[in-house]
Design an enzyme around this catalytic site. Structure first.
Site, mmCIF file in Angstrom:
data_model
loop_
_atom_site.group_PDB
_atom_site.id
_atom_site.type_symbol
_atom_site.label_atom_id
_atom_site.label_comp_id
_atom_site.label_asym_id
_atom_site.label_seq_id
_atom_site.Cartn_x
_atom_site.Cartn_y
_atom_site.Cartn_z
ATOM 1 C CD GLN A 1 1.473 -3.882 -2.164
ATOM 2 O OE1 GLN A 1 1.965 -3.923 -3.289
ATOM 3 N NE2 GLN A 1 1.367 -2.783 -1.478
ATOM 4 C CE1 TYR B 1 4.934 -5.182 9.820
ATOM 5 C CE2 TYR B 1 6.751 -6.566 9.131
ATOM 6 C CZ TYR B 1 5.401 -6.321 9.196
ATOM 7 O OH TYR B 1 4.514 -7.201 8.644
ATOM 8 C CG ASP C 1 0.177 -8.074 3.623
ATOM 9 O OD1 ASP C 1 -0.253 -8.552 4.683
ATOM 10 O OD2 ASP C 1 1.002 -7.151 3.579
ATOM 11 C CB SER D 1 -1.903 -5.113 3.718
ATOM 12 O OG SER D 1 -0.577 -4.874 4.017
ATOM 13 N NE ARG E 1 3.772 -6.115 5.841
ATOM 14 C CZ ARG E 1 2.909 -5.364 6.497
ATOM 15 N NH1 ARG E 1 3.302 -4.285 7.093
ATOM 16 N NH2 ARG E 1 1.652 -5.703 6.549
HETATM 17 P P1 NAD Z 1 2.132 -1.861 11.707
HETATM 18 O O1 NAD Z 1 0.744 -2.378 11.732
HETATM 19 O O2 NAD Z 1 3.256 -2.744 12.102
HETATM 20 O O3 NAD Z 1 2.223 -0.534 12.606
HETATM 21 C C1 NAD Z 1 1.373 0.580 12.358
HETATM 22 C C2 NAD Z 1 2.168 1.862 12.366
HETATM 23 O O4 NAD Z 1 2.557 2.163 13.721
HETATM 24 C C3 NAD Z 1 3.457 1.839 11.551
HETATM 25 O O5 NAD Z 1 3.439 2.907 10.624
HETATM 26 C C4 NAD Z 1 4.558 2.025 12.599
HETATM 27 O O6 NAD Z 1 5.642 2.779 12.098
HETATM 28 C C5 NAD Z 1 3.822 2.782 13.679
HETATM 29 N N1 NAD Z 1 4.492 2.736 14.998
HETATM 30 C C6 NAD Z 1 5.133 1.713 15.604
HETATM 31 N N2 NAD Z 1 5.624 2.097 16.813
HETATM 32 C C7 NAD Z 1 5.260 3.406 16.973
HETATM 33 C C8 NAD Z 1 5.448 4.362 17.999
HETATM 34 N N3 NAD Z 1 6.139 4.087 19.101
HETATM 35 N N4 NAD Z 1 4.935 5.597 17.807
HETATM 36 C C9 NAD Z 1 4.244 5.909 16.682
HETATM 37 N N5 NAD Z 1 4.022 5.057 15.678
HETATM 38 C C10 NAD Z 1 4.552 3.817 15.833
HETATM 39 O O7 NAD Z 1 2.469 -1.248 10.258
HETATM 40 P P2 NAD Z 1 1.890 -1.627 8.834
HETATM 41 O O8 NAD Z 1 0.553 -1.076 8.648
HETATM 42 O O9 NAD Z 1 2.058 -3.076 8.699
HETATM 43 O O10 NAD Z 1 2.886 -0.881 7.854
HETATM 44 C C11 NAD Z 1 4.282 -0.808 8.050
HETATM 45 C C12 NAD Z 1 4.944 -0.377 6.741
HETATM 46 O O11 NAD Z 1 4.964 -1.439 5.810
HETATM 47 C C13 NAD Z 1 4.240 0.767 6.036
HETATM 48 O O12 NAD Z 1 5.195 1.582 5.418
HETATM 49 C C14 NAD Z 1 3.417 0.074 4.996
HETATM 50 O O13 NAD Z 1 3.079 0.903 3.914
HETATM 51 C C15 NAD Z 1 4.369 -1.010 4.580
HETATM 52 N N6 NAD Z 1 3.686 -2.163 3.967
HETATM 53 C C16 NAD Z 1 4.188 -2.662 2.791
HETATM 54 C C17 NAD Z 1 3.550 -3.753 2.194
HETATM 55 C C18 NAD Z 1 4.064 -4.317 0.910
HETATM 56 O O14 NAD Z 1 4.934 -3.749 0.294
HETATM 57 N N7 NAD Z 1 3.541 -5.457 0.507
HETATM 58 C C19 NAD Z 1 2.455 -4.327 2.800
HETATM 59 C C20 NAD Z 1 1.996 -3.798 4.004
HETATM 60 C C21 NAD Z 1 2.635 -2.722 4.575
#
Ligand code: NAD
Length: 376
Positions: free
Chosen positions: A127, A229, A130, A133, A122
């Site tokens: 990005q 995460y 990914d 995403s 990530r």
């Molecule tokens: P994910 O699919 O792993 O999870 C979805 C969301 O569920 C997350 O926000 C997580 O905090 C939340 N979650 C987990 N357990 C929970 C609980 N018990 N109660 C409530 N919420 C809970 O997450 P994602 O979509 O992959 O994103 C995770 C982070 O990574 C975000 O900040 C996203 O912006 C970031 N991200 C960065 C990049 C990058 O820089 N290339 C790419 C993708 C995501």
């Protein structure tokens, strides 16, 4: 160098990872692109369209595997098919790195270099590659559209001579990529939006999209890992969270849950009693259904209507509601992964295995398990 994209079972998953557009771009890099006949027919991508973009078409998977240096697959091929590939073939796909390891045993025996796209780091640089995403974005959008269709109300406020309709209330649980897109979509459709996540950093993002951030004090440590995460909550924290969430669900018309834990089963956030507190006709969409589900009673690819009339939807891959756009994004992710390491002058893949992107995605090479963090 030859790159082959096999056809997959459309009923199971209608996406493709090589579109005519990406075939053309791969071709321009100097690769010979081969696709299996009929690969994109259901998306309006005929064999002829692929041919016009410079790809050649073979009539069977075996034929393609026998020729390819690279295989771009949507998911894992059958383990038995790995032996049909040439030794040293580079297989790129959503290979389920935490799933049954006998597949990777077969990959090592067949001398396949396997790259799991779910493991793209990530980082800002990666990005564009990914797949999680790009698909989560579509899934978040699709969840709102699916819920709006299932709901017996409209989402926006409507003032008419016959009276005023109040806006529907939408509660989004988990504000990662899918959750943010769900908030934005629900807001655009005029709903009132509330959202919750255990990572406090997202509060500002929710507010900037016009949503209200729900705060629940679960005690102890929460937040995120170095990779971004969510950290896993303790049983006690989850129980406190469930109680707070039940109240927010009771006031919502639509609840969308997106909470996942990378490489582990999804946390159970809504119990049957939280669902029992919701009004008849309200809709819950569980986007985590494939990894165990956030919602008690959700079933993969089914809509379950509870005794009190709540509709629980469990789309396994909500992004597949829009297979054309899902395919375009996947194809771009795969292309970006490949082209990042491609030297167009020498027409060579120049990726060095110490590169963080390759080190993070490559699982097997030269008959060995090579991933540092994931166990074979
Ligand atoms: P994910 O699919 O792993 O999870 C979805 C969301 O569920 C997350 O926000 C997580 O905090 C939340 N979650 C987990 N357990 C929970 C609980 N018990 N109660 C409530 N919420 C809970 O997450 P994602 O979509 O992959 O994103 C995770 C982070 O990574 C975000 O900040 C996203 O912006 C970031 N991200 C960065 C990049 C990058 O820089 N290339 C790419 C993708 C995501």
């Amino acid at each position: 160098m030859k790159l082959f994209a096999p056809r997959t079972d459309v009923a199971f998953d209608p996406r493709v990872v090589v579109t005519p557009e990406s075939a053309e771009k791969l071709n321009q890099l100097g690769l010979e692109v081969i696709v299996e006949s009929g690969i994109g027919a259901h998306l309006g991508y005929s064999n002829e369209t692929y041919r016009l973009k410079g790809a050649s078409v073979v009539s069977s998977t075996t034929e393609g595997f026998a020729e390819a240096d690279w295989v771009f697959a949507l998911h894992r091929p059958e383990a038995e098919q790995l032996a049909q590939m040439r030794v040293g073939t580079r297989l790129v796909g959503s290979l389920d790195p935490f799933g049954d390891k006998t597949f990777f045993q077969a990959a090592m025996e067949a001398g396949i270099e396997a790259y799991a796209m779910e493991l793209i780091p990530r980082s800002t640089l990666a990005q564009k590659m990914d797949v999680l995403s790009s698909q989560a974005n579509l899934a978040g959008y699709a969840a709102v559209i699916l819920a709006a269709k299932e709901l017996d109300k409209i989402l926006p406020m409507m003032m008419t001579p016959a009276g005023t309709l109040q806006p529907s209330r939408c509660f989004i649980l988990g504000v990662g990529v899918a959750g943010l897109q769900a908030i934005a979509t629900a807001k655009r459709l005029g709903a009132q939006v509330e959202a919750f996540d255990t990572r406090p950093v997202v509060e500002e993002q929710v507010r900037s999209l016009g949503g209200r951030f729900l705060k629940i004090d679960v005690g102890g440590e929460t937040g995120q890992t170095e990779q971004g995460y969510a950290k896993e909550l303790t049983a006690e924290q989850l129980e406190r969270q469930r109680q707070g969430l039940a109240k927010a669900c009771a006031r919502a018309d639509i609840v969308i849950t997106t909470a996942k834990l990378f490489g582990r089963p999804a946390p159970r956030l809504l119990s049957a009693s939280a669902i029992a507190g919701m009004s008849a006709g309200s809709v819950v969409v569980d986007l985590a259904v494939e990894t165990g589900g956030n919602v008690e009673g959700s079933k993969p690819d089914e809509t379950v209507v509870t005794e009190n009339g709540v509709h629980i939807m469990g789309p396994r891959k909500a992004e597949n509601t829009y297979p054309l756009h899902a395919s375009q994004m996947l194809a771009a992710n795969y292309f970006n992964f490949f082209s990042h390491f491609w030297d167009s002058e020498q027409k060579l893949f120049t990726g060095d295995h110490s590169d963080p992107i390759l080190a993070s995605t490559c699982l097997t090479r030269d008959g060995q398990w090579v991933h540092a963090q994931i166990q074979p």
